[in-house]
Design a protein around this motif. Sequence first.
Motif, PDB file in Angstrom:
ATOM      1  N   GLU A 103       0.846  -1.180   0.000  1.00 53.34           N
ATOM      2  CA  GLU A 103       0.000   0.000   0.000  1.00 53.34           C
ATOM      3  C   GLU A 103       0.891   1.243   0.000  1.00 53.34           C
ATOM      4  O   GLU A 103       1.744   1.386   0.866  1.00 53.34           O
ATOM      5  CB  GLU A 103      -0.891  -0.012   1.237  1.00 53.34           C
ATOM      6  N   PHE A 104       0.693   2.110  -0.956  1.00 52.95           N
ATOM      7  CA  PHE A 104       1.452   3.357  -1.010  1.00 52.95           C
ATOM      8  C   PHE A 104       0.524   4.526  -0.784  1.00 52.95           C
ATOM      9  O   PHE A 104      -0.632   4.502  -1.205  1.00 52.95           O
ATOM     10  CB  PHE A 104       2.102   3.534  -2.394  1.00 52.95           C
ATOM     11  N   GLU A 105       1.076   5.570  -0.152  1.00 53.85           N
ATOM     12  CA  GLU A 105       0.297   6.788  -0.046  1.00 53.85           C
ATOM     13  C   GLU A 105       0.885   7.792  -1.032  1.00 53.85           C
ATOM     14  O   GLU A 105       2.107   7.925  -1.141  1.00 53.85           O
ATOM     15  CB  GLU A 105       0.372   7.350   1.377  1.00 53.85           C
ATOM     16  N   VAL A 106       0.032   8.485  -1.783  1.00 55.52           N
ATOM     17  CA  VAL A 106       0.523   9.448  -2.763  1.00 55.52           C
ATOM     18  C   VAL A 106       0.914  10.712  -2.019  1.00 55.52           C
ATOM     19  O   VAL A 106       0.084  11.379  -1.409  1.00 55.52           O
ATOM     20  CB  VAL A 106      -0.547   9.755  -3.830  1.00 55.52           C
ATOM     21  N   ARG A 107       2.220  11.030  -2.043  1.00 62.74           N
ATOM     22  CA  ARG A 107       2.735  12.201  -1.323  1.00 62.74           C
ATOM     23  C   ARG A 107       2.591  13.439  -2.205  1.00 62.74           C
ATOM     24  O   ARG A 107       2.504  13.325  -3.433  1.00 62.74           O
ATOM     25  CB  ARG A 107       4.209  11.990  -0.950  1.00 62.74           C
ATOM     26  N   PRO A 108       2.619  14.630  -1.588  1.00 65.43           N
ATOM     27  CA  PRO A 108       2.551  15.851  -2.406  1.00 65.43           C
ATOM     28  C   PRO A 108       3.747  15.909  -3.358  1.00 65.43           C
ATOM     29  O   PRO A 108       4.835  15.449  -3.010  1.00 65.43           O
ATOM     30  CB  PRO A 108       2.628  16.983  -1.371  1.00 65.43           C
ATOM     31  N   ARG A 109       3.544  16.430  -4.526  1.00 68.09           N
ATOM     32  CA  ARG A 109       4.568  16.605  -5.550  1.00 68.09           C
ATOM     33  C   ARG A 109       5.193  15.273  -5.971  1.00 68.09           C
ATOM     34  O   ARG A 109       6.353  15.200  -6.348  1.00 68.09           O
ATOM     35  CB  ARG A 109       5.644  17.584  -5.067  1.00 68.09           C
ATOM     36  N   ALA A 110       4.445  14.209  -5.866  1.00 67.92           N
ATOM     37  CA  ALA A 110       4.977  12.918  -6.312  1.00 67.92           C
ATOM     38  C   ALA A 110       4.879  12.847  -7.828  1.00 67.92           C
ATOM     39  O   ALA A 110       4.057  13.521  -8.440  1.00 67.92           O
ATOM     40  CB  ALA A 110       4.183  11.784  -5.679  1.00 67.92           C
ATOM     41  N   ARG A 111       5.723  11.986  -8.416  1.00 68.75           N
ATOM     42  CA  ARG A 111       5.670  11.794  -9.868  1.00 68.75           C
ATOM     43  C   ARG A 111       4.311  11.292 -10.324  1.00 68.75           C
ATOM     44  O   ARG A 111       3.865  11.577 -11.426  1.00 68.75           O
ATOM     45  CB  ARG A 111       6.705  10.749 -10.290  1.00 68.75           C
ATOM     46  N   ALA A 112       3.677  10.519  -9.459  1.00 65.87           N
ATOM     47  CA  ALA A 112       2.402   9.901  -9.813  1.00 65.87           C
ATOM     48  C   ALA A 112       1.324  10.944 -10.108  1.00 65.87           C
ATOM     49  O   ALA A 112       0.294  10.623 -10.689  1.00 65.87           O
ATOM     50  CB  ALA A 112       1.935   8.982  -8.692  1.00 65.87           C
ATOM     51  N   LEU A 113       1.560  12.194  -9.716  1.00 66.92           N
ATOM     52  CA  LEU A 113       0.529  13.213  -9.922  1.00 66.92           C
ATOM     53  C   LEU A 113       0.643  13.868 -11.304  1.00 66.92           C
ATOM     54  O   LEU A 113      -0.168  14.713 -11.674  1.00 66.92           O
ATOM     55  CB  LEU A 113       0.658  14.298  -8.839  1.00 66.92           C
ATOM     56  N   LYS A 114       1.665  13.448 -12.064  1.00 65.82           N
ATOM     57  CA  LYS A 114       1.962  14.161 -13.312  1.00 65.82           C
ATOM     58  C   LYS A 114       0.900  14.001 -14.392  1.00 65.82           C
ATOM     59  O   LYS A 114       0.699  14.888 -15.206  1.00 65.82           O
ATOM     60  CB  LYS A 114       3.315  13.712 -13.862  1.00 65.82           C
TER      61      LYS A 114
END
Lengths: 443, 483
Positions: free
Chosen positions: A375-386
């Motif tokens: 389980e991962f939490e999406v952190r602020p400014r993560a690549r996944a938000l691109k």
Amino acid sequence: MRIVIIGAGEVGFHIASELEREGHDLVIIEQNEARVSELQTRLDVLAVTGDGCDPTILQQNGVGSADLLFAVSNNDPANMLAALTARRLGVGRCVARLGSDHHGENPLITEDPGIVPLYPERLVAEEIFGLTRVPGASRAHFFADGRLVLLAARPSRKAAIYKKPLKELEGPEGWILSGIRRTDGMVIPRGDSVLRKGDLLYAVGRTESVPEYLASIGVESQPTRRVVIAGGGQVGYWLSKLLVGREVAVTIIQRSEQRAFDLAAEIPGALVLRGDATDPAVLREARVGDADYFVASTQDDEANILSSLLARELGCRNDVALYHRPEFANVLQAVRIDLPISPRLMVAGHILKMVHGREVLGMDLVAGGVAEVVEFEVRPRARALKGALIELDFPRSAIASAIIRGDELHMPGGDFRFQVGDRVLVFTLTDSLAALEKLFRER
Amino acid sequence: MNYRGILFLLGRLLLALTAALAAPTIVAYVHRGEDWWSFLYAGLLAGVVGITLERTFAQPKNFPFGRREAFVLVAAAWVTASLVGALPYIFHYGISFWIDAIFESTSGFTTTGASIMTDIEGQPRGILLWRSLSHWLGGMGIIVLGIAVLPKLAIGGMELLGAEAPGPVTEKLTPRIAQTAKALWGIYALLTAAVALTLWLLGVGSFDAINHAFSTIATAGFSTLDASVGGFNRPAVEMVIVVFMILAGANFALHFQLLRGRPGPLFRDAEFRLYLTVIASATVLIAADLMINGGVGSLLEAVRLSSFQSTAIVTTTGFSTADFDQWPHFSRALLFLLMFVGGCAGSTSGSVKVVRGMIVLKKLAIDLKRLVRPRAVYPIRIGKRAIPEGVVTSVTTFMLLFVSIFAAGGLILSLMGLDMVTAYSASAAALGNIGPGQGLVGPAQNYAVLPGAAKLLLTGMMIVGRLELYTVLVLFFLGWRRP
């Protein structure tokens, strides 16, 4: 990491060998001298003979500078005392193994956030309980307060799912096929993968639609109404409590007269039989023939295997057998026990979670540890938000199976966009873990 | 066997009885009754014997007091109290009255309330007070009283308490047994005062109020009126007595919790709830029977009669507001069966006790279930608690013994020329410490007409019943000759 383990019984030894393999520095404190010398020869650890509650011994072995301490002897008060002492000596986090929830509710434990209670028997019981809630599946693990489930199931050979690529198959809504286990290893499915007969499927979806999903792969599932449990130890006790709470009829077979009486007294909803679960007459009296599940949960592996086989012979639909000795894994497979369960693998998964500080589940699902559910939490400014999921540089040997966003659940498609704070359940082969870390972490 | 210790303690008991006898002496003297000297002589006699025993068997240094001594002492204490209590009656009515005197006294201490007196209202006040006072002393238990006031008895006290206290399991309320005994007597005295005060506020004379308070809280049954509580002919008085009979028939451990500000246990207690259910159902059934077959016109009147009588029989008090012997067959039959219910364990009531009935009925159901599944383990639960196997066995044995003694008693009484209804109801009334039976010993009659041998038999049964069978019967199995 510097880790201290107190008590080198079955659980302690297993934790030690897992952690040693991962390269941690281990100090093990154990009272039994023979166990200590065995540890010294088998593992590269510092093993000390002594009482884990003795502050002098703890100090002498530099417990104060340890990052993590496991108090996992089979004595609840001793584990509590060791954890409390270690906390005073400056250990950041202590895991105390407990058998009874009376101890877990002790304010000394609940009021210290640095002490984490661990109930190995209850974990095993919860896992088996989860199975009985998704009959037809061979494994189940629940997330998000039970609304989301990861299950492993072997599709029927007659199901119309073979020979076509996955993207052409119509499955039920809200389910993501996340892994395929074959004799030659684990495959993360892509749109053009084709299922073969004998594959074991790992899928993530909503708990309420489990029967629909299983039906789509040709697996019949009737709701669980009756469970027979052989062995009224801690696992049997917790399991019956959970089942009785769900109004499942429970029959417990227990050999010792005193324990049988105590169980019957403590679990009003369960029927307790006194007898030996390897005796067909006893099994017949327990009516295993029309039970949905037979769970052999004694400490004795041979008895568990034997009673499971007898139960199946008498017509029980699903048999669950606990085994403690790893070398029996193949035996259980050979005699085709439906659902073999190894408490140590199950507990090890939880222990590793505590060490890594991230959700690592399903250790026991994928023996050999080639895949994990993380389980991962999406952190602020993560690549996944691109961008949308399809535009991301998502590892090919991993699959985002579900997203928990506050109270909502999302089954991601290619156009899904992550948000900060999303908890992403990823089914992945172990070699992609590092890449995933990069994707979700702050840049 | 520590005979010295037992005799010493019996001496103490006699001194306590002397103190108790002072009350009727004073009352009789103040009212210028000619019975005052009977009490004085009885008191003096008990006092002299008591001092002699106490001095002769002055307490030895080491005081071995085990289960054997406990059983012997408790049984001996009850016989002694009953005999000493008979002295005033013998002095007052004459030596030829000795069987009746012992009967009346035993009936008093065991809280049976069966009387041989025909003209109660014509008796002097000292005698009437002594009858009620003996109820009150016996109600909570003379041994419990002894433990409360004599610290020396605290050794082996739990055995003593167990040998005397009603119910299958004896529990301490506080860490110290003397505190437990004090707490019990405190609650007991408080309830008694509450009844007396309430009755007095309702306009009952203070003498009648106090006597009925003693009798009600001890669930005993002696009244100061010929027609028992019916003599007041006041519905309010009857209802007050009904409420307090019910409270006296409840487990005193629950009252203890209640007084500590925890009312929960009282209402959650499975035994108490069944006890109330039994009383309520009996009230409804008898009221219906009275209206349909008994010619009672108004519903209110039927409920008034049936609630009082059901409560009086279930709690083993044995008061009456009507001659229920004249009631229709069903009501009489039901009242007869109610004699075998009794109040709750740990109360002042007699007979079988509700919890024993629960245990035996559950055991019955379980034994039937076991025929199908011989290996199944079914614990017997009372509320949430599982009853240990040993207790279940002893309760079953108790029931068997109770019925056997009842049957044997009835059979012997019929041999003495009593009809079946009289013989069996008298047997149940004495063994269950209830008081009135039916037939010749019905509520409007009394035990005076019975032959002397029958009275002595019933006297013995009262003590056996009060001490819940085992304490007396075990005396035959102590192995007296072995060291």
